[in-house]
Design a protein around this motif. Structure first.
Motif, mmCIF file in Angstrom:
data_model
loop_
_atom_site.group_PDB
_atom_site.id
_atom_site.type_symbol
_atom_site.label_atom_id
_atom_site.label_comp_id
_atom_site.label_asym_id
_atom_site.label_seq_id
_atom_site.Cartn_x
_atom_site.Cartn_y
_atom_site.Cartn_z
ATOM 1 N N CYS A 64 0.827 -1.207 0.000
ATOM 2 C CA CYS A 64 0.000 0.000 0.000
ATOM 3 C C CYS A 64 0.864 1.261 0.000
ATOM 4 O O CYS A 64 0.345 2.370 0.139
ATOM 5 C CB CYS A 64 -0.926 0.007 1.210
ATOM 6 N N ASP A 65 2.181 1.094 -0.151
ATOM 7 C CA ASP A 65 3.104 2.231 -0.062
ATOM 8 C C ASP A 65 2.792 3.313 -1.092
ATOM 9 O O ASP A 65 2.764 4.502 -0.765
ATOM 10 C CB ASP A 65 4.550 1.763 -0.243
ATOM 11 N N VAL A 66 2.581 2.917 -2.347
ATOM 12 C CA VAL A 66 2.351 3.912 -3.395
ATOM 13 C C VAL A 66 0.996 4.586 -3.219
ATOM 14 O O VAL A 66 0.868 5.800 -3.407
ATOM 15 C CB VAL A 66 2.491 3.274 -4.793
ATOM 16 N N SER A 67 -0.012 3.840 -2.838
ATOM 17 C CA SER A 67 -1.319 4.440 -2.563
ATOM 18 C C SER A 67 -1.211 5.488 -1.461
ATOM 19 O O SER A 67 -1.807 6.572 -1.549
ATOM 20 C CB SER A 67 -2.319 3.360 -2.156
ATOM 21 N N ARG A 68 -0.438 5.174 -0.431
ATOM 22 C CA ARG A 68 -0.235 6.134 0.658
ATOM 23 C C ARG A 68 0.476 7.382 0.136
ATOM 24 O O ARG A 68 0.080 8.514 0.456
ATOM 25 C CB ARG A 68 0.599 5.488 1.771
ATOM 26 N N GLU A 121 -0.984 11.191 0.077
ATOM 27 C CA GLU A 121 -0.226 12.252 0.746
ATOM 28 C C GLU A 121 0.175 13.351 -0.228
ATOM 29 O O GLU A 121 0.214 14.530 0.144
ATOM 30 C CB GLU A 121 1.014 11.652 1.419
ATOM 31 N N TYR A 122 0.474 12.980 -1.468
ATOM 32 C CA TYR A 122 0.827 13.952 -2.504
ATOM 33 C C TYR A 122 -0.337 14.926 -2.707
ATOM 34 O O TYR A 122 -0.149 16.141 -2.794
ATOM 35 C CB TYR A 122 1.141 13.205 -3.798
ATOM 36 N N ILE A 123 -1.544 14.385 -2.782
ATOM 37 C CA ILE A 123 -2.734 15.220 -2.959
ATOM 38 C C ILE A 123 -2.987 16.070 -1.711
ATOM 39 O O ILE A 123 -3.177 17.288 -1.791
ATOM 40 C CB ILE A 123 -3.976 14.346 -3.261
ATOM 41 N N CYS A 139 -6.343 -0.205 -1.256
ATOM 42 C CA CYS A 139 -5.247 0.534 -0.622
ATOM 43 C C CYS A 139 -5.443 2.033 -0.764
ATOM 44 O O CYS A 139 -5.288 2.781 0.204
ATOM 45 C CB CYS A 139 -3.908 0.145 -1.252
ATOM 46 N N PHE A 140 -5.785 2.484 -1.982
ATOM 47 C CA PHE A 140 -5.907 3.931 -2.164
ATOM 48 C C PHE A 140 -7.086 4.486 -1.381
ATOM 49 O O PHE A 140 -6.986 5.550 -0.766
ATOM 50 C CB PHE A 140 -6.038 4.328 -3.628
ATOM 51 N N PHE A 141 -8.204 3.808 -1.390
ATOM 52 C CA PHE A 141 -9.381 4.322 -0.678
ATOM 53 C C PHE A 141 -9.089 4.433 0.821
ATOM 54 O O PHE A 141 -9.495 5.408 1.475
ATOM 55 C CB PHE A 141 -10.597 3.436 -0.950
ATOM 56 N N ALA A 142 -8.374 3.456 1.362
ATOM 57 C CA ALA A 142 -8.009 3.514 2.782
ATOM 58 C C ALA A 142 -7.001 4.631 3.032
ATOM 59 O O ALA A 142 -7.109 5.364 4.027
ATOM 60 C CB ALA A 142 -7.427 2.172 3.222
ATOM 61 N N ALA A 143 -6.037 4.783 2.130
ATOM 62 C CA ALA A 143 -5.017 5.827 2.279
ATOM 63 C C ALA A 143 -5.639 7.211 2.161
ATOM 64 O O ALA A 143 -5.245 8.141 2.872
ATOM 65 C CB ALA A 143 -3.919 5.642 1.228
ATOM 66 N N ALA A 144 -6.592 7.364 1.249
ATOM 67 C CA ALA A 144 -7.262 8.651 1.070
ATOM 68 C C ALA A 144 -7.986 9.064 2.358
ATOM 69 O O ALA A 144 -7.895 10.218 2.794
ATOM 70 C CB ALA A 144 -8.250 8.568 -0.088
ATOM 71 N N LYS A 145 -8.689 8.136 2.959
ATOM 72 C CA LYS A 145 -9.398 8.420 4.207
ATOM 73 C C LYS A 145 -8.433 8.841 5.297
ATOM 74 O O LYS A 145 -8.679 9.822 6.027
ATOM 75 C CB LYS A 145 -10.197 7.186 4.634
ATOM 76 N N ALA A 166 -7.107 24.763 -10.395
ATOM 77 C CA ALA A 166 -6.803 23.583 -11.216
ATOM 78 C C ALA A 166 -6.877 22.328 -10.348
ATOM 79 O O ALA A 166 -6.834 22.405 -9.115
ATOM 80 C CB ALA A 166 -5.422 23.710 -11.847
ATOM 81 N N VAL A 167 -6.994 21.164 -10.973
ATOM 82 C CA VAL A 167 -7.152 19.913 -10.225
ATOM 83 C C VAL A 167 -5.911 19.028 -10.380
ATOM 84 O O VAL A 167 -5.179 19.119 -11.363
ATOM 85 C CB VAL A 167 -8.404 19.137 -10.692
ATOM 86 N N ILE A 168 -5.700 18.187 -9.410
ATOM 87 C CA ILE A 168 -4.627 17.192 -9.475
ATOM 88 C C ILE A 168 -5.178 15.931 -10.129
ATOM 89 O O ILE A 168 -6.276 15.479 -9.806
ATOM 90 C CB ILE A 168 -4.099 16.872 -8.064
ATOM 91 N N LEU A 169 -4.408 15.360 -11.042
ATOM 92 C CA LEU A 169 -4.740 14.067 -11.647
ATOM 93 C C LEU A 169 -3.531 13.169 -11.479
ATOM 94 O O LEU A 169 -2.464 13.417 -12.051
ATOM 95 C CB LEU A 169 -5.086 14.215 -13.128
ATOM 96 N N ILE A 170 -3.685 12.138 -10.674
ATOM 97 C CA ILE A 170 -2.552 11.280 -10.329
ATOM 98 C C ILE A 170 -2.863 9.826 -10.638
ATOM 99 O O ILE A 170 -4.011 9.379 -10.528
ATOM 100 C CB ILE A 170 -2.195 11.466 -8.833
ATOM 101 N N SER A 171 -1.836 9.092 -11.048
ATOM 102 C CA SER A 171 -2.037 7.703 -11.461
ATOM 103 C C SER A 171 -0.759 6.925 -11.207
ATOM 104 O O SER A 171 0.125 7.366 -10.476
ATOM 105 C CB SER A 171 -2.424 7.680 -12.946
#
Length: 291
Positions: free
Chosen positions: A89-93, A97-99, A126-132, A204-209
Motif C-alpha cells: 500500500c506504499d504507493v497508494s499512501r 499524501e501527494y494530494i 489501498c488507495f481508498f483507505a489511504a485517502a481516508k 486547477a485539479v490534481i490528476l494522479i495515477s
C-alpha cells in the motif's frame, strides 16, 4: 523487455516465449497449460483469477517447473515478485499524501480497476483507505473494466458521468495511466485545468495515477496529468530471469530459491521529467545481486 534484457546482461542465450491473455482468465490458463506441455524450464505469470489458475500452477510445480508470479498469491508459487505499486500500500499512501499536501481535505473523483484481478482489487482498496487516512474525501468513483485503448475511452465516459453528478472536486485518481488519459480528456473538456502540483493552483485539479509509461510522461509535460508512479516492471522481469538462472544454470533446488523479491517504485512529475527514459529503452537494473 526486462526478461530479455536480463538474458542478454547475464549472457544466458535463453529464449523468452510470451503470451498475452488479454484480461481473459480462461486464455491465461490455456496459455500456461501450453507452456507446460512444451516443457518450458520456467514459468512467469501475473494471475487474473486465482481460483482458475491454481490448477495449472500446481501442474507446473508437479512437472518440476518453477512458478514465478508477479504480484499474485498462490499455494504453488516458487517466487513472488512484488512491485510496490501492486503488492504493497506504499504507493497508494504516497499518492494520497501527494494530494493532501497540496490540497488539504481535497474532494477526489476516482476510477478503480477491475476488482476480479487480485492485485488490482488490492490497489483499489489501498488507495481508498489511504485517502481516508490522509483526510481526503472520495466524492464519487467508478470501475474500469476495459483494457488498453478501450480502457481510456471507457474511463472518459465514466469521468464525464461523475463530473455531471459531482462537479465540485479538487483531484482525480486513476488506478492506471490508461484510465487517467480518459479522465484527463473529460476534465479538460469542462475547461478545468490540471495542476502541475507546483506554483499557483488557480482552481486547477490534481490528476494522479501509476504506470510511468511514456504517454503519461508526455501528458505531464503537456499539462494533462500531474504525476504518475513508475512500478519498474522491467526490473520485475529481470528479477524473474535471475531467479530462474539460480535454478537452471546454477542448479539450485526450487526449495532454495528466494520466496519474494520487492521492486521499489518511483514518482514522475514536472520536477524530474528530464531524467525519464522510456521503459522499453532504459537500461535494465538487475534487482538481485549477481551470482
Amino acid at each position: 523487455y526486462g526478461m530479455r534484457e536480463a538474458v542478454k546482461e547475464l549472457g544466458l542465450g535463453w529464449k523468452v516465449q510470451e503470451a498475452n491473455a488479454g484480461f481473459s482468465a480462461n486464455k491465461q490458463v490455456s496459455d500456461v497449460d501450453s507452456f507446460i506441455n512444451v516443457k518450458v524450464r520456467g514459468l512467469t505469470s501475473w494471475t487474473l483469477n486465482s481460483g482458475a489458475a491454481e490448477g495449472v500452477y500446481k501442474r507446473a510445480r508437479e512437472a518440476g517447473i518453477p512458478v514465478i508470479l508477479y504480484n499474485s498469491p498462490s499455494k504453488f508459487v516458487t517466487t513472488k515478485i512484488q512491485n510496490a505499486t501492486d503488492s504493497t500500500c506504499d504507493v497508494s499512501r504516497l499518492q494520497a499524501e501527494y494530494i493532501a499536501k497540496r490540497i488539504p481535505k481535497a474532494r477526489v473523483l476516482a476510477i478503480k480497476g477491475p476488482s476480479f484481478v487480485p492485485s488490482i482489487d488490492f490497489t483499489n482498496k489501498c488507495f481508498f483507505a489511504a485517502a481516508k487516512k490522509a483526510g481526503l474525501t472520495i466524492v464519487d468513483s467508478r470501475s474500469n473494466a476495459g483494457d488498453g485503448s478501450d480502457q481510456t475511452l471507457e474511463s472518459q465516459s465514466l469521468m464525464q458521468d461523475m463530473l455531471a453528478k459531482s462537479p465540485k472536486y479538487d483531484a482525480a485518481w486513476a488506478y492506471a495511466d490508461t484510465s487517467a488519459y480518459g479522465m484527463s480528456a473529460a476534465i479538460t473538456a469542462t475547461d478545468r485545468k490540471i495542476w502541475s502540483g507546483y506554483g499557483p493552483r488557480n482552481d486547477a485539479v490534481i490528476l494522479i495515477s501509476r504506470d510511468g509509461n511514456k504517454v503519461a510522461i508526455d501528458a505531464i509535460k503537456n499539462g494533462q496529468m500531474t504525476a504518475t508512479f513508475d512500478p519498474h516492471y522491467e526490473q520485475s522481469g529481470a528479477a524473474a530471469i535471475q531467479v530462474l538462472k539460480m535454478f537452471i544454470k546454477d542448479r539450485k533446488p526450487i526449495s532454495s530459491l528466494p520466496k519474494s523479491v520487492v521492486i521499489p517504485a518511483s514518482i514522475w512529475d514536472v520536477k524530474n521529467l528530464k531524467s525519464y527514459t522510456d521503459q522499453l529503452r532504459r537500461k535494465v537494473v538487475l534487482p538481485l545481486k549477481k551470482s
